[in-house]
Design a protein around this motif. Structure first.
Motif, PDB file in Angstrom:
ATOM      1  N   GLY A  56      13.286   0.371   3.560  1.00  0.00           N
ATOM      2  CA  GLY A  56      13.094  -1.039   4.467  1.00  0.00           C
ATOM      3  C   GLY A  56      13.698  -0.689   5.851  1.00  0.00           C
ATOM      4  O   GLY A  56      14.040   0.308   6.425  1.00  0.00           O
ATOM      5  N   PHE A  57      12.600  -1.982   6.906  1.00  0.00           N
ATOM      6  CA  PHE A  57      13.199  -2.033   8.745  1.00  0.00           C
ATOM      7  C   PHE A  57      14.484  -1.844   8.448  1.00  0.00           C
ATOM      8  O   PHE A  57      15.043  -2.778   8.183  1.00  0.00           O
ATOM      9  N   ASN A  58      15.317  -1.055   9.701  1.00  0.00           N
ATOM     10  CA  ASN A  58      16.330  -1.589  10.383  1.00  0.00           C
ATOM     11  C   ASN A  58      16.037  -2.870  11.209  1.00  0.00           C
ATOM     12  O   ASN A  58      15.900  -3.094  11.436  1.00  0.00           O
ATOM     13  N   ARG A 118       8.870  -1.687  -2.703  1.00  0.00           N
ATOM     14  CA  ARG A 118       8.138  -3.064  -1.836  1.00  0.00           C
ATOM     15  C   ARG A 118       9.092  -3.143  -0.678  1.00  0.00           C
ATOM     16  O   ARG A 118       9.572  -3.926   0.113  1.00  0.00           O
ATOM     17  N   ALA A 119       9.301  -1.944   0.684  1.00  0.00           N
ATOM     18  CA  ALA A 119       9.919  -1.395   1.670  1.00  0.00           C
ATOM     19  C   ALA A 119       9.497  -2.081   2.509  1.00  0.00           C
ATOM     20  O   ALA A 119      10.310  -2.563   4.080  1.00  0.00           O
ATOM     21  N   VAL A 120       8.415  -2.262   2.816  1.00  0.00           N
ATOM     22  CA  VAL A 120       7.308  -2.997   4.003  1.00  0.00           C
ATOM     23  C   VAL A 120       6.486  -3.813   2.725  1.00  0.00           C
ATOM     24  O   VAL A 120       4.822  -3.783   2.587  1.00  0.00           O
ATOM     25  N   CYS A 121       6.582  -4.664   4.326  1.00  0.00           N
ATOM     26  CA  CYS A 121       5.048  -6.043   3.571  1.00  0.00           C
ATOM     27  C   CYS A 121       3.928  -6.281   4.473  1.00  0.00           C
ATOM     28  O   CYS A 121       3.830  -5.988   5.749  1.00  0.00           O
ATOM     29  N   PHE A 122       3.226  -6.091   4.045  1.00  0.00           N
ATOM     30  CA  PHE A 122       1.735  -6.190   5.503  1.00  0.00           C
ATOM     31  C   PHE A 122       1.193  -7.872   4.633  1.00  0.00           C
ATOM     32  O   PHE A 122       0.774  -8.083   3.275  1.00  0.00           O
ATOM     33  N   TYR A 123       0.284  -7.754   5.886  1.00  0.00           N
ATOM     34  CA  TYR A 123      -0.351  -8.977   5.713  1.00  0.00           C
ATOM     35  C   TYR A 123      -1.643  -9.081   6.080  1.00  0.00           C
ATOM     36  O   TYR A 123      -1.915  -8.990   7.457  1.00  0.00           O
ATOM     37  N   PRO A 124      -3.082  -9.237   6.245  1.00  0.00           N
ATOM     38  CA  PRO A 124      -4.026  -9.388   6.523  1.00  0.00           C
ATOM     39  C   PRO A 124      -4.323 -10.191   7.438  1.00  0.00           C
ATOM     40  O   PRO A 124      -4.433 -11.209   6.813  1.00  0.00           O
ATOM     41  N   PHE A 125      -4.417  -9.716   8.835  1.00  0.00           N
ATOM     42  CA  PHE A 125      -4.663 -10.894   9.889  1.00  0.00           C
ATOM     43  C   PHE A 125      -6.408 -11.069   9.674  1.00  0.00           C
ATOM     44  O   PHE A 125      -6.377 -12.596   9.970  1.00  0.00           O
ATOM     45  N   TYR A 181       0.596  -7.296   0.418  1.00  0.00           N
ATOM     46  CA  TYR A 181       0.951  -6.615  -0.637  1.00  0.00           C
ATOM     47  C   TYR A 181       2.512  -5.765   0.192  1.00  0.00           C
ATOM     48  O   TYR A 181       2.650  -5.555   1.350  1.00  0.00           O
ATOM     49  N   PHE A 182       2.380  -4.344  -1.240  1.00  0.00           N
ATOM     50  CA  PHE A 182       4.065  -4.057  -1.098  1.00  0.00           C
ATOM     51  C   PHE A 182       3.674  -1.706  -0.336  1.00  0.00           C
ATOM     52  O   PHE A 182       2.800  -2.239  -1.186  1.00  0.00           O
ATOM     53  N   THR A 183       4.314  -1.467   0.702  1.00  0.00           N
ATOM     54  CA  THR A 183       4.236  -0.065   0.308  1.00  0.00           C
ATOM     55  C   THR A 183       5.550   0.562  -0.042  1.00  0.00           C
ATOM     56  O   THR A 183       6.763  -0.581   0.264  1.00  0.00           O
ATOM     57  N   ARG A 184       5.576   1.244  -0.330  1.00  0.00           N
ATOM     58  CA  ARG A 184       7.416   2.331  -0.643  1.00  0.00           C
ATOM     59  C   ARG A 184       7.255   3.721   0.364  1.00  0.00           C
ATOM     60  O   ARG A 184       5.643   3.579   1.216  1.00  0.00           O
ATOM     61  N   VAL A 185       8.090   3.763   1.228  1.00  0.00           N
ATOM     62  CA  VAL A 185       8.199   4.992   2.389  1.00  0.00           C
ATOM     63  C   VAL A 185       7.974   6.325   1.334  1.00  0.00           C
ATOM     64  O   VAL A 185       9.333   6.154   1.060  1.00  0.00           O
ATOM     65  N   LEU A 186       6.810   7.329   1.677  1.00  0.00           N
ATOM     66  CA  LEU A 186       7.191   8.603   1.367  1.00  0.00           C
ATOM     67  C   LEU A 186       7.725   9.341   2.745  1.00  0.00           C
ATOM     68  O   LEU A 186       8.560  10.283   2.396  1.00  0.00           O
ATOM     69  N   GLN A 187       7.665   8.596   3.617  1.00  0.00           N
ATOM     70  CA  GLN A 187       8.489   9.524   5.374  1.00  0.00           C
ATOM     71  C   GLN A 187       9.102   8.719   6.148  1.00  0.00           C
ATOM     72  O   GLN A 187       8.394   7.801   6.607  1.00  0.00           O
ATOM     73  N   GLU A 188      10.156   8.371   6.813  1.00  0.00           N
ATOM     74  CA  GLU A 188      10.861   8.095   7.217  1.00  0.00           C
ATOM     75  C   GLU A 188      10.882   7.988   8.929  1.00  0.00           C
ATOM     76  O   GLU A 188       9.658   8.737   9.167  1.00  0.00           O
ATOM     77  N   GLY A 189      10.580   6.960  10.004  1.00  0.00           N
ATOM     78  CA  GLY A 189      10.516   7.202  11.043  1.00  0.00           C
ATOM     79  C   GLY A 189      10.377   6.087  12.550  1.00  0.00           C
ATOM     80  O   GLY A 189      10.592   5.283  11.475  1.00  0.00           O
ATOM     81  N   ILE A 190       9.597   5.651  13.605  1.00  0.00           N
ATOM     82  CA  ILE A 190       9.458   5.267  13.885  1.00  0.00           C
ATOM     83  C   ILE A 190       8.302   4.115  14.013  1.00  0.00           C
ATOM     84  O   ILE A 190       7.064   5.237  13.853  1.00  0.00           O
ATOM     85  N   ILE A 191       7.836   2.846  13.704  1.00  0.00           N
ATOM     86  CA  ILE A 191       6.716   2.247  13.954  1.00  0.00           C
ATOM     87  C   ILE A 191       7.080   1.132  15.153  1.00  0.00           C
ATOM     88  O   ILE A 191       7.567   0.409  15.687  1.00  0.00           O
TER      89      ILE A 191
END
Length: 212
Positions: free
Chosen positions: A39-41, A56-63, A142-152
């Motif tokens: 997940g995010f730091n 379930r590392a990242v949670c998205f919500y449609p605007f 919905y949720f996603t897993r992280v396949l490649q780490e980095g900065i968003i």
């Protein structure tokens, strides 16, 4: 597909009508955040039964849904009203499949399951009917897993790199779980998707299996 808001925040104790509750739903918008497989730091969840973990590392919500809730309840909703990390456009639940792979900034993510909403969303928005409407519409994010780490970054590009061949939408999974769990054919087709988050798989299997 675009980012409207990037938000993070650690769980904290909050007073909800005299009841002290520990929740991670109260996130703050930021300009950038470091994302790892966990997940995010500087971000976290309190209820690990339904949120958090590598799948379930990242949670998205449609605007797009914000506009619907504003019309229905005649009050403004501002991101991240639903405790999401990424508020996005062009990425509603009906248009994305479990297993789709996305590039967001430096990161690569894979959609794993719909979000299963809880009463904290109603508390957060001071709206007792909101949870019921989320369940009815299946507009839960919905949720996603992280396949490649980095900065968003808050203005990072979002690109779909790969579409799942199974064609099981995020909407279909939650609608089946919430409203059609006795449909064995529908449940079985979802369980065939090997990229489905294990927690969601267990929840569907439990619904499918009659209690003794």
């Amino acid at each position: 597909m675009e980012i409207i808001s990037l938000s993070i925040g650690m769980p904290k104790e909050v007073d909800y009508n005299g009841l002290m509750v520990t929740t991670g739903i109260q996130k703050k918008t930021v300009q950038e955040a470091v994302l790892t497989v966990d997940g995010f730091n500087e971000d976290g969840v309190a209820n690990t039964n339904f949120h958090g973990g590598p799948d379930r590392a990242v949670c998205f919500y449609p605007f797009e849904h914000y506009k619907q809730w504003e019309r229905e309840f005649n009050v403004p909703f501002h991101p991240p009203a639903f405790g999401e990390n990424l508020t996005v456009t062009g990425m509603v639940e009906q248009d994305l499949y479990i297993g789709d792979i996305l590039q967001v900034g430096e990161t690569i993510l894979q959609i794993t399951q719909p979000r299963v909403p809880c009463s904290t969303i109603s508390w957060q928005n001071k709206n007792t009917l909101l949870l019921k409407r989320l369940v009815h519409t299946c507009f839960t994010g919905y949720f996603t897993r992280v396949l490649q780490e980095g900065i968003i970054f808050s203005d990072s590009k979002v690109v779909k790199l790969e579409e799942s061949p199974k064609k099981i939408t995020v909407f279909n999974v939650l609608h089946t779980y919430m409203h059609d769990a006795r449909n064995k054919e529908a449940v079985d087709s979802i369980l065939e998707v090997d990229t489905l988050a294990p927690a969601m798989r267990q929840m569907l299997e439990k619904k499918r299996t009659p209690s003794s």
